[in-house]
Design a protein around this motif. Structure first.
Motif, PDB file in Angstrom:
ATOM      1  N   VAL A 146       0.874  -1.169   0.000  1.00  0.00           N
ATOM      2  CA  VAL A 146       0.000   0.000   0.000  1.00  0.00           C
ATOM      3  C   VAL A 146       0.914   1.223   0.000  1.00  0.00           C
ATOM      4  CG1 VAL A 146      -1.912   1.183   1.135  1.00  0.00           C
ATOM      5  CG2 VAL A 146      -1.666  -1.306   1.386  1.00  0.00           C
ATOM      6  N   SER A 147       1.032   1.883  -1.135  1.00  0.00           N
ATOM      7  CA  SER A 147       1.981   2.986  -1.250  1.00  0.00           C
ATOM      8  C   SER A 147       1.446   4.231  -0.561  1.00  0.00           C
ATOM      9  CB  SER A 147       2.289   3.284  -2.716  1.00  0.00           C
ATOM     10  OG  SER A 147       1.144   3.766  -3.385  1.00  0.00           O
ATOM     11  N   ASP A 148       2.292   5.253  -0.473  1.00  0.00           N
ATOM     12  CA  ASP A 148       1.944   6.480   0.237  1.00  0.00           C
ATOM     13  C   ASP A 148       0.690   7.151  -0.327  1.00  0.00           C
ATOM     14  OD1 ASP A 148       4.206   5.918   1.609  1.00  0.00           O
ATOM     15  OD2 ASP A 148       5.338   7.688   0.989  1.00  0.00           O
ATOM     16  N   ASP A 149       0.431   6.984  -1.629  1.00  0.00           N
ATOM     17  CA  ASP A 149      -0.734   7.621  -2.235  1.00  0.00           C
ATOM     18  C   ASP A 149      -1.957   6.721  -2.231  1.00  0.00           C
ATOM     19  OD1 ASP A 149      -0.128   5.739  -4.144  1.00  0.00           O
ATOM     20  OD2 ASP A 149       0.187   7.167  -5.784  1.00  0.00           O
ATOM     21  N   GLY A 150      -1.861   5.565  -1.560  1.00  0.00           N
ATOM     22  CA  GLY A 150      -3.005   4.675  -1.448  1.00  0.00           C
ATOM     23  C   GLY A 150      -3.142   3.675  -2.577  1.00  0.00           C
ATOM     24  N   THR A 151      -2.181   3.600  -3.479  1.00  0.00           N
ATOM     25  CA  THR A 151      -2.218   2.631  -4.565  1.00  0.00           C
ATOM     26  C   THR A 151      -1.713   1.280  -4.084  1.00  0.00           C
ATOM     27  OG1 THR A 151      -1.805   4.392  -6.163  1.00  0.00           O
ATOM     28  CG2 THR A 151      -1.430   2.137  -6.914  1.00  0.00           C
ATOM     29  N   LEU A 152      -2.318   0.193  -4.567  1.00  0.00           N
ATOM     30  CA  LEU A 152      -1.850  -1.152  -4.248  1.00  0.00           C
ATOM     31  C   LEU A 152      -0.884  -1.621  -5.329  1.00  0.00           C
ATOM     32  CD1 LEU A 152      -4.998  -3.062  -2.915  1.00  0.00           C
ATOM     33  CD2 LEU A 152      -3.433  -1.491  -1.739  1.00  0.00           C
ATOM     34  N   HIS A 153       0.296  -2.070  -4.908  1.00  0.00           N
ATOM     35  CA  HIS A 153       1.330  -2.531  -5.832  1.00  0.00           C
ATOM     36  C   HIS A 153       1.649  -3.992  -5.553  1.00  0.00           C
ATOM     37  CE1 HIS A 153       2.543   1.579  -7.205  1.00  0.00           C
ATOM     38  NE2 HIS A 153       2.064   1.899  -6.012  1.00  0.00           N
ATOM     39  N   PRO A 154       1.248  -4.933  -6.420  1.00  0.00           N
ATOM     40  CA  PRO A 154       1.685  -6.324  -6.244  1.00  0.00           C
ATOM     41  C   PRO A 154       3.191  -6.431  -6.438  1.00  0.00           C
ATOM     42  CG  PRO A 154      -0.161  -6.172  -7.776  1.00  0.00           C
ATOM     43  CD  PRO A 154       0.346  -4.773  -7.570  1.00  0.00           C
ATOM     44  N   ILE A 155       3.829  -7.324  -5.689  1.00  0.00           N
ATOM     45  CA  ILE A 155       5.262  -7.577  -5.837  1.00  0.00           C
ATOM     46  C   ILE A 155       5.488  -9.091  -5.895  1.00  0.00           C
ATOM     47  CG2 ILE A 155       5.925  -5.457  -4.646  1.00  0.00           C
ATOM     48  CD1 ILE A 155       6.520  -7.210  -2.160  1.00  0.00           C
ATOM     49  N   ASP A 156       6.727  -9.493  -6.180  1.00  0.00           N
ATOM     50  CA  ASP A 156       7.135 -10.901  -6.218  1.00  0.00           C
ATOM     51  C   ASP A 156       6.329 -11.689  -7.243  1.00  0.00           C
ATOM     52  OD1 ASP A 156       8.052 -13.442  -5.873  1.00  0.00           O
ATOM     53  OD2 ASP A 156       7.542 -13.602  -3.751  1.00  0.00           O
ATOM     54  N   PHE A 157       6.735 -11.586  -8.490  1.00  0.00           N
ATOM     55  CA  PHE A 157       6.030 -12.239  -9.584  1.00  0.00           C
ATOM     56  C   PHE A 157       6.700 -13.538 -10.033  1.00  0.00           C
ATOM     57  CE2 PHE A 157       4.716  -7.866  -9.648  1.00  0.00           C
ATOM     58  CZ  PHE A 157       3.386  -7.900 -10.047  1.00  0.00           C
ATOM     59  N   ASP A 158       7.582 -14.082  -9.229  1.00  0.00           N
ATOM     60  CA  ASP A 158       8.367 -15.244  -9.661  1.00  0.00           C
ATOM     61  C   ASP A 158       7.508 -16.447 -10.045  1.00  0.00           C
ATOM     62  OD1 ASP A 158      10.575 -13.702  -9.150  1.00  0.00           O
ATOM     63  OD2 ASP A 158      11.050 -14.653  -7.241  1.00  0.00           O
ATOM     64  N   ALA A 159       6.339 -16.598  -9.413  1.00  0.00           N
ATOM     65  CA  ALA A 159       5.477 -17.759  -9.676  1.00  0.00           C
ATOM     66  C   ALA A 159       4.351 -17.438 -10.647  1.00  0.00           C
ATOM     67  CB  ALA A 159       4.900 -18.283  -8.361  1.00  0.00           C
ATOM     68  N   SER A 160       4.488 -16.344 -11.382  1.00  0.00           N
ATOM     69  CA  SER A 160       3.410 -15.886 -12.264  1.00  0.00           C
ATOM     70  C   SER A 160       3.084 -16.887 -13.367  1.00  0.00           C
ATOM     71  CB  SER A 160       3.787 -14.552 -12.912  1.00  0.00           C
ATOM     72  OG  SER A 160       3.825 -13.515 -11.971  1.00  0.00           O
ATOM     73  N   TYR A 161       1.814 -16.848 -13.762  1.00  0.00           N
ATOM     74  CA  TYR A 161       1.380 -17.573 -14.953  1.00  0.00           C
ATOM     75  C   TYR A 161       1.151 -16.575 -16.075  1.00  0.00           C
ATOM     76  CZ  TYR A 161      -1.454 -19.913 -18.404  1.00  0.00           C
ATOM     77  OH  TYR A 161      -1.915 -20.402 -19.591  1.00  0.00           O
ATOM     78  N   LEU A 162       1.720 -16.857 -17.253  1.00  0.00           N
ATOM     79  CA  LEU A 162       1.469 -16.119 -18.467  1.00  0.00           C
ATOM     80  C   LEU A 162       0.956 -17.092 -19.517  1.00  0.00           C
ATOM     81  CD1 LEU A 162       4.710 -13.900 -18.646  1.00  0.00           C
ATOM     82  CD2 LEU A 162       2.491 -13.318 -17.641  1.00  0.00           C
ATOM     83  N   PRO A 163       0.177 -16.636 -20.491  1.00  0.00           N
ATOM     84  CA  PRO A 163      -0.334 -17.555 -21.510  1.00  0.00           C
ATOM     85  C   PRO A 163       0.750 -18.380 -22.188  1.00  0.00           C
ATOM     86  CG  PRO A 163      -1.457 -15.446 -21.670  1.00  0.00           C
ATOM     87  CD  PRO A 163      -0.368 -15.267 -20.650  1.00  0.00           C
ATOM     88  N   ALA A 164       1.951 -17.833 -22.294  1.00  0.00           N
ATOM     89  CA  ALA A 164       3.053 -18.575 -22.932  1.00  0.00           C
ATOM     90  C   ALA A 164       3.447 -19.804 -22.134  1.00  0.00           C
ATOM     91  CB  ALA A 164       4.256 -17.657 -23.106  1.00  0.00           C
ATOM     92  N   PHE A 165       3.034 -19.887 -20.856  1.00  0.00           N
ATOM     93  CA  PHE A 165       3.413 -21.018 -20.005  1.00  0.00           C
ATOM     94  C   PHE A 165       2.355 -22.123 -19.998  1.00  0.00           C
ATOM     95  CE2 PHE A 165       5.441 -17.548 -17.116  1.00  0.00           C
ATOM     96  CZ  PHE A 165       6.383 -17.277 -18.106  1.00  0.00           C
ATOM     97  N   ALA A 166       1.353 -22.020 -20.832  1.00  0.00           N
ATOM     98  CA  ALA A 166       0.259 -23.003 -20.853  1.00  0.00           C
ATOM     99  C   ALA A 166       0.809 -24.416 -21.033  1.00  0.00           C
ATOM    100  CB  ALA A 166      -0.723 -22.673 -21.964  1.00  0.00           C
ATOM    101  N   GLY A 167       0.303 -25.350 -20.248  1.00  0.00           N
ATOM    102  CA  GLY A 167       0.733 -26.745 -20.322  1.00  0.00           C
ATOM    103  C   GLY A 167       1.869 -27.088 -19.393  1.00  0.00           C
ATOM    104  N   GLU A 168       2.492 -26.094 -18.771  1.00  0.00           N
ATOM    105  CA  GLU A 168       3.577 -26.351 -17.826  1.00  0.00           C
ATOM    106  C   GLU A 168       3.024 -26.576 -16.422  1.00  0.00           C
ATOM    107  OE1 GLU A 168       6.605 -23.401 -17.890  1.00  0.00           O
ATOM    108  OE2 GLU A 168       6.744 -23.322 -20.073  1.00  0.00           O
TER     109      GLU A 168
END
Length: 334
Positions: free
Chosen positions: A159-181
């Motif tokens: 939760v940043s100073d201006d009230g925006t939510l920032h996701p972090i740590d994307f190491d386990a992300s799924y992208l369409p290019a990873f389909a089937g893995e």
């Protein structure tokens, strides 16, 4: 002599030794200055797969994500933020290896978990309502696109100073290019569907944690004392592995039924409520991208609660068919 990178598991000590005296040990960054806190301690946090350092570089405060073990698809996930073979680590007195790091922006703020816990302790329902609405906007964007974070939890949202939510740590992300893995990891147990396996790796893996987090935040906004009874450092309120018998979840359902017919529970935010920038903040880091800002239906939390109770979260002994059930997903998004 260079040790092949994929054969090595690196230690926090190796990174500290390099970063405390980085002259000649970076390819493009130049000298790196690790920031210290008021007690003189180096600024970093370490998890299972990476350590994130708060550094000063070129007059700016940045984050440097350093990996303790090999991770796949970093280029696809982080793009130009990934600096390949950037940092030299000593593996012995005579040998070493160049390793990849991720350079990102440092975002000042508390984690969502810390912000919620602080607001609950202060009995600040208005702040909790703001956090719940902000998270619902983020969650709506996350569960309606074709990607997934992979380890969605309040500790991975700043939760940043201006009230925006920032996701972090994307190491386990799924992208369409990873389909089937298969999934590189299963995420944090306190938020993941109990029946999730490595085979469950698609755009839907954020649905269950999004439901849990949204439900918990709205429950705390209705009754901050829930934190006194059920709050923890591992999760917000609930235990997915025993959700059907979870006391916090049962109390939440009763609480929502009690408030279900009140107009303020169904109304959209109005101008007299506190601004998002009034949410409390502290110091943390962001290592990729910006928060989503897509608007959600005003009663999104009510729909996601229903999904949590009847579709998305089941006992660990139950079959996992509904984990990928299309009707359940439609309920979440309705």
């Amino acid at each position: 002599m260079l040790t092949p990178q994929f054969k090595t598991v690196y230690t926090l000590r190796q990174y500290l030794l390099t970063l405390f005296d980085s002259r000649g040990l970076t390819r493009t960054l130049g000298e790196v200055d690790v920031c210290h806190d008021e007690r003189g301690r180096p600024g970093f946090s370490a998890g299972n797969s990476a350590a994130v350092f708060r550094i000063r570089l070129g007059g700016r405060i940045r984050s440097l994500r350093c990996y303790l073990r090999p991770m796949r698809h970093l280029k696809e996930i982080y793009g130009d933020r990934l600096l390949e073979k950037e940092l030299y680590l000593h593996t012995s007195a005579q040998t070493g290896v160049w390793v990849d790091v991720v350079l990102g922006d440092w975002i000042e703020g508390l984690t969502l978990h810390e912000a919620a816990a602080q607001a609950a302790a202060l009995r600040d329902r208005e702040c909790l309502q703001i956090l719940a609405r902000l998270f619902d906007r983020l969650a709506f964007a996350l569960v309606t696109d074709d990607c997934a974070h992979g380890d969605l939890k309040p500790e991975n949202i700043i939760v940043s100073d201006d009230g925006t939510l920032h996701p972090i740590d994307f190491d386990a992300s799924y992208l369409p290019a990873f389909a089937g893995e298969t999934s590189p990891e299963l995420g944090t147990a306190a938020y993941q569907h109990p029946a999730r396996t490595a085979a469950d790796f698609d755009e839907r893996i954020d649905d269950s944690p999004a439901a849990l987090i949204s439900t918990a935040l709205h429950a705390l906004a209705a009754d901050p004392t829930l934190w006194d009874r059920y709050g923890s450092t591992d999760g917000l309120l609930y235990c997915p592995q025993r959700i059907a018998a979870d006391a916090a979840y049962r109390e939440t359902l009763a609480l929502f039924e009690q408030f279900a017919d009140r107009p303020e529970r169904r109304s959209a935010p109005h101008g007299q409520q506190r601004r998002p920038e009034d949410v409390p903040h502290g110091d943390r880091t962001d290592d990729r991208g910006n928060a989503h800002h897509q608007e959600q239906p005003p009663d999104f939390h009510a729909e996601i609660v229903f999904a949590l109770g009847d579709h998305r979260v089941k006992d660990a002994d139950d079959q996992k068919g509904s984990y990928a059930d299309d009707d359940a997903r439609q309920i979440v998004l309705r």
